[in-house]
Design a protein around this motif. Structure first.
Motif, PDB file in Angstrom:
ATOM      1  N   HIS A  75       0.826  -1.206   0.000  1.00  0.00           N
ATOM      2  CA  HIS A  75       0.000   0.000   0.000  1.00  0.00           C
ATOM      3  C   HIS A  75       0.865   1.262   0.000  1.00  0.00           C
ATOM      4  O   HIS A  75       0.547   2.242  -0.683  1.00  0.00           O
ATOM      5  N   ASN A  76       1.933   1.249   0.776  1.00  0.00           N
ATOM      6  CA  ASN A  76       2.697   2.482   0.979  1.00  0.00           C
ATOM      7  C   ASN A  76       4.191   2.357   0.709  1.00  0.00           C
ATOM      8  O   ASN A  76       4.915   3.340   0.866  1.00  0.00           O
ATOM      9  N   THR A 109       1.130   1.537  10.483  1.00  0.00           N
ATOM     10  CA  THR A 109      -0.277   1.254  10.218  1.00  0.00           C
ATOM     11  C   THR A 109      -1.014   2.537   9.914  1.00  0.00           C
ATOM     12  O   THR A 109      -0.871   3.534  10.635  1.00  0.00           O
ATOM     13  N   ASP A 110      -1.791   2.517   8.843  1.00  0.00           N
ATOM     14  CA  ASP A 110      -2.657   3.647   8.543  1.00  0.00           C
ATOM     15  C   ASP A 110      -3.966   3.108   7.968  1.00  0.00           C
ATOM     16  O   ASP A 110      -4.150   1.882   7.871  1.00  0.00           O
ATOM     17  N   PRO A 111      -4.905   3.958   7.613  1.00  0.00           N
ATOM     18  CA  PRO A 111      -6.201   3.457   7.138  1.00  0.00           C
ATOM     19  C   PRO A 111      -6.115   2.499   5.957  1.00  0.00           C
ATOM     20  O   PRO A 111      -6.987   1.639   5.785  1.00  0.00           O
ATOM     21  N   SER A 112      -5.070   2.599   5.151  1.00  0.00           N
ATOM     22  CA  SER A 112      -4.982   1.763   3.955  1.00  0.00           C
ATOM     23  C   SER A 112      -4.663   0.305   4.266  1.00  0.00           C
ATOM     24  O   SER A 112      -4.974  -0.585   3.467  1.00  0.00           O
ATOM     25  N   ASN A 113      -4.013   0.042   5.394  1.00  0.00           N
ATOM     26  CA  ASN A 113      -3.609  -1.334   5.684  1.00  0.00           C
ATOM     27  C   ASN A 113      -4.013  -1.823   7.071  1.00  0.00           C
ATOM     28  O   ASN A 113      -3.561  -2.886   7.503  1.00  0.00           O
ATOM     29  N   ALA A 140      -2.778  10.541   9.497  1.00  0.00           N
ATOM     30  CA  ALA A 140      -3.797  10.057   8.565  1.00  0.00           C
ATOM     31  C   ALA A 140      -5.198  10.413   9.063  1.00  0.00           C
ATOM     32  O   ALA A 140      -5.392  10.793  10.221  1.00  0.00           O
ATOM     33  N   TRP A 142      -8.309   9.224  10.401  1.00  0.00           N
ATOM     34  CA  TRP A 142      -8.909   8.082  11.091  1.00  0.00           C
ATOM     35  C   TRP A 142     -10.328   8.452  11.511  1.00  0.00           C
ATOM     36  O   TRP A 142     -10.520   9.324  12.345  1.00  0.00           O
TER      37      TRP A 142
END
Length: 227
Positions: A75-76, A109-113, A140, A142
């Motif tokens: 993702h990132n 960790t962020d919203p994408s994963n 991010a 959240w």
């Protein structure tokens, strides 16, 4: 005591400079009789057997930035051209663990994963990682459902931690162990807190000085410079 950390971006892109700096730091530390520890945080895609041997032999502790399973990592952390960096990072992680079994991994960790966080932690533990940190991207966006999902994932990680502990597997998961230690100590002590701008300074490649490496960014905002 002095800790010199090489942080990016990707420090191994400037491998020759990193070597020069670490050799110079070791020389100065010997002359002044100061205990020195080096650290480097790398995505491991440029890590080789020879480089890891050099780092271990020159007192540099390696931390690997890898976000877990491929679905989470990609993702990132893709290469600039868009290709997956997962297998390259995994290969570098194996090299690091073969020479330094307590090599730490850092997972962001962020919203994408977030929905794969527990699976990612389990994957890394199965890969042989014994020291693992997962950090939240606090910048991010959240919302409440995402925060609820994060809480569910952390509960699953807690269950996995307990299962491995009872099975006799010695693992350290920063977000869990730090809370246990804090509880046993009945709160944080002064020495546990951030040394922002007091005992910690960061230098950009330009020579600009910041009170924390996380404020360097792309080194274009003068508001955070202290020299």
């Amino acid at each position: 005591r002095l800790q010199v950390g090489y942080f990016g971006g990707e420090p191994l892109l400037s491998w020759d400079l990193l070597q020069q700096l670490q050799l110079r730091a070791r020389q100065l530390a010997r002359e002044k009789n100061v205990p020195l520890k080096g650290t480097v945080t790398t995505n491991a895609t440029l890590l080789t057997d020879e480089r890891m041997d050099w780092l271990v032999g020159h007192d540099v502790v390696v931390g690997i930035s890898i976000d877990g399973v491929q679905a989470a990592h990609d993702h990132n952390r893709r290469f600039a051209g868009g290709a997956s960096s997962f297998e390259a990072a995994r290969r570098g992680l194996k090299i690091a663990l073969s020479r330094a079994p307590l090599t730490e991994t850092i997972t962001v960790t962020d919203p994408s994963n977030v929905r794969t966080l527990a699976d990612s932690v389990r994957f890394l533990l199965d890969e042989g990682v014994g020291v693992l940190s997962f950090n939240v991207n606090v910048r991010a966006a959240w919302d409440e459902p995402l925060l609820a999902e994060y809480e569910r994932q952390v509960e699953r990680i807690g269950d996995e931690f307990i299962r491995r502990f009872r099975a006799g597997q010695d693992v350290y998961i920063g977000a869990i162990d730090a809370k246990i230690i804090g509880h046993l100590k009945r709160g944080l002590k002064d020495c546990d807190k951030c040394s922002f701008g007091v005992r910690e300074v960061s230098f950009a490649p330009s020579g600009n000085i910041y009170p924390c490496e996380r404020l360097v960014g792309d080194d274009t905002d003068p508001r955070w410079r202290i020299g």
